[in-house]
Enzyme design. Structure first.
Site, short mmCIF file in Angstrom:
data_model
loop_
_atom_site.label_atom_id
_atom_site.label_comp_id
_atom_site.label_asym_id
_atom_site.label_seq_id
_atom_site.Cartn_x
_atom_site.Cartn_y
_atom_site.Cartn_z
N HIS A 155 47.75 46.42 25.93
CA HIS A 155 46.29 46.51 26.01
C HIS A 155 45.70 46.10 24.66
CE1 HIS A 155 42.50 47.69 27.75
NE2 HIS A 155 42.24 48.53 26.76
N CYS A 158 41.32 42.83 29.68
CA CYS A 158 41.20 43.18 28.27
C CYS A 158 41.34 41.97 27.36
CB CYS A 158 42.21 44.27 27.90
SG CYS A 158 43.94 43.79 28.03
N HIS A 214 36.08 47.59 25.02
CA HIS A 214 37.21 46.98 25.74
C HIS A 214 36.91 46.88 27.24
CE1 HIS A 214 39.26 50.83 27.41
NE2 HIS A 214 38.02 51.13 27.05
#
Length: 404
Positions: free
Chosen positions: A320, A263, A337
């Site tokens: 994240h 990510c 993402h």
């Protein structure tokens, strides 16, 4: 040794050899290409009359061509019909999902360039005045337009079988006579490049719904707010890697490493290139969130290209990060993402992280024009006066644990 014993031994040896040969064959057989595989390196190709061969196509263009083949394969179309679709895309838009300056609403959707031919939009340059009842959001969806072409081919029935690929493209697009022959060689090369795609690797679609091909192409989703040059550059830089595998620790300023991105590897790549190399974020979510160039943005003021960081209840550090992509036609927020192991870079609903803290950061430079290393050309399509004509799999993501 008796004759019967020799025969038995011979049969046993033959069976063992047969099994070994089968294992060797299975071990050496290459699996069918899947949608998750990286786009192939473009070869020399046949340039045809226009001088543009496969070698000159970008990843964005190759993704649209791949989806043209993938959707055709999903729908059981013949090679000729798929080649006709590719020739039509090549002629109409050069494999780009084009917005139109005369249709301001089309500019609200992520696109691959802006043209001004009448009121035509998208890869097949469908006329808004003719096909616009479905809405601009649908017309700016590349998957919809590719399915539209195949729908028209099916309506022609047996007559389509009597036509060549360029003639079929002409019958559907209704453009200048012989316009599609100039890109026939390119279309055939692209078909050969993607014809072995495994339909089982593609997103499943319920019966009666349009085929999804390899999924989102990176353009066509609505933009929310006022997308700045820098914010759009962040989206464009990351979108070109849609379909690339997630690899923990993967990605740097040069692109995927070890075959993919995680990510924060994807976001550091996008920010670095959108800033012309002026902003180099670290490869860790919380460190990106706390970076000196990060501007704190209230969630209500989020805009396409902002980064969103996710922190689970009870945690202090984010685990994240993704890029805010805008909203879909129903007003649902989207995130671009790199999800987790076993998945690929994709666009997903932001609602998948409901219940977590979401922190928005913006890294815009001043002046905004510094946000683009490559200008997006203003394009003209090959459409005529005649009528022309993101299905994104938005399944919610799981909760992702800490990524570096």
């Amino acid at each position: 040794m008796s004759t019967s014993s020799s025969a038995t031994l011979g049969a046993a040896v033959a069976t063992v050899l047969g099994v070994l040969l089968l294992l060797v064959f299975l071990g050496s057989a290459e699996p069918a290409p899947s949608c998750a595989a990286a786009l192939p390196s473009a070869g020399s190709g046949d340039a045809g009359e226009t001088g543009q061969g496969v070698q000159g196509l970008s990843d964005v263009q190759l993704r649209l061509a791949r989806d043209g083949v993938a959707i055709g394969l999903q729908r059981g179309m013949s090679e000729k019909v798929i080649v006709a679709e590719l020739a039509a895309q090549a002629t109409e838009s050069s494999f780009r999902n084009l917005a139109n300056s005369t249709v301001p609403e089309s500019l609200r959707y992520a696109n691959d360039g802006v043209a001004d031919d009448h009121d035509s939009v998208g890869p097949h340059q469908m006329r808004v005045s003719v096909w616009g009842d479905v809405g601009i959001g649908t017309l700016m969806n590349p998957t919809y337009q590719i399915n539209w072409f195949y729908d028209q081919a099916e309506k022609l029935g047996a007559a389509a079988e009597q036509m060549s690929a360029p003639e079929l493209a002409q019958a559907i697009e209704r453009s200048e006579p012989a316009a599609y022959r100039q890109h026939l060689a390119l279309a055939q090369d692209l078909y050969a490049m993607f014809a072995d795609l495994d339909p089982a690797s593609m997103p499943r679609t319920p019966a009666g719904t349009p085929a999804a091909g390899c999924g989102p192409s990176g353009s066509g989703a609505p933009l929310s707010g006022e997308a700045t040059v820098f914010g759009q550059a962040v989206i464009d830089r990351a979108s070109r890697w849609i379909g690339t595998p997630y690899v923990w620790g993967g990605g740097d300023v040069h692109g995927p490493t070890s075959g993919g991105f995680d990510c924060s590897g994807l976001t550091l790549y996008a920010i670095y290139h959108a800033s012309g190399g002026q902003i180099r974020l670290p490869h860790y979510t919380q460190a990106q969130q706390d970076h000196p160039t990060a501007q704190v943005v209230p969630f209500a003021d989020r805009a396409p290209g902002d980064l969103i960081f996710f922190t689970a209840p009870g945690d202090t550090d984010s685990h994240h990060v993704g890029i805010y992509y805008g909203r879909d036609e129903n007003g649902h927020d989207l995130l671009l993402h790199a999800p987790q192991t076993g998945q690929t870079v994709t666009i997903a609903p932001l609602s998948g992280w409901d219940g977590e803290r979401m922190d928005v950061r913006r890294y815009e430079l001043s002046p905004p024009s510094l946000g683009m290393e490559e200008d997006t050309p203003r394009l003209s399509s090959a459409s005529s006066d005649q009528p022309k004509s993101l299905a994104v799999n938005l399944s919610g993501p799981a909760h992702f644990r800490r990524s570096i």
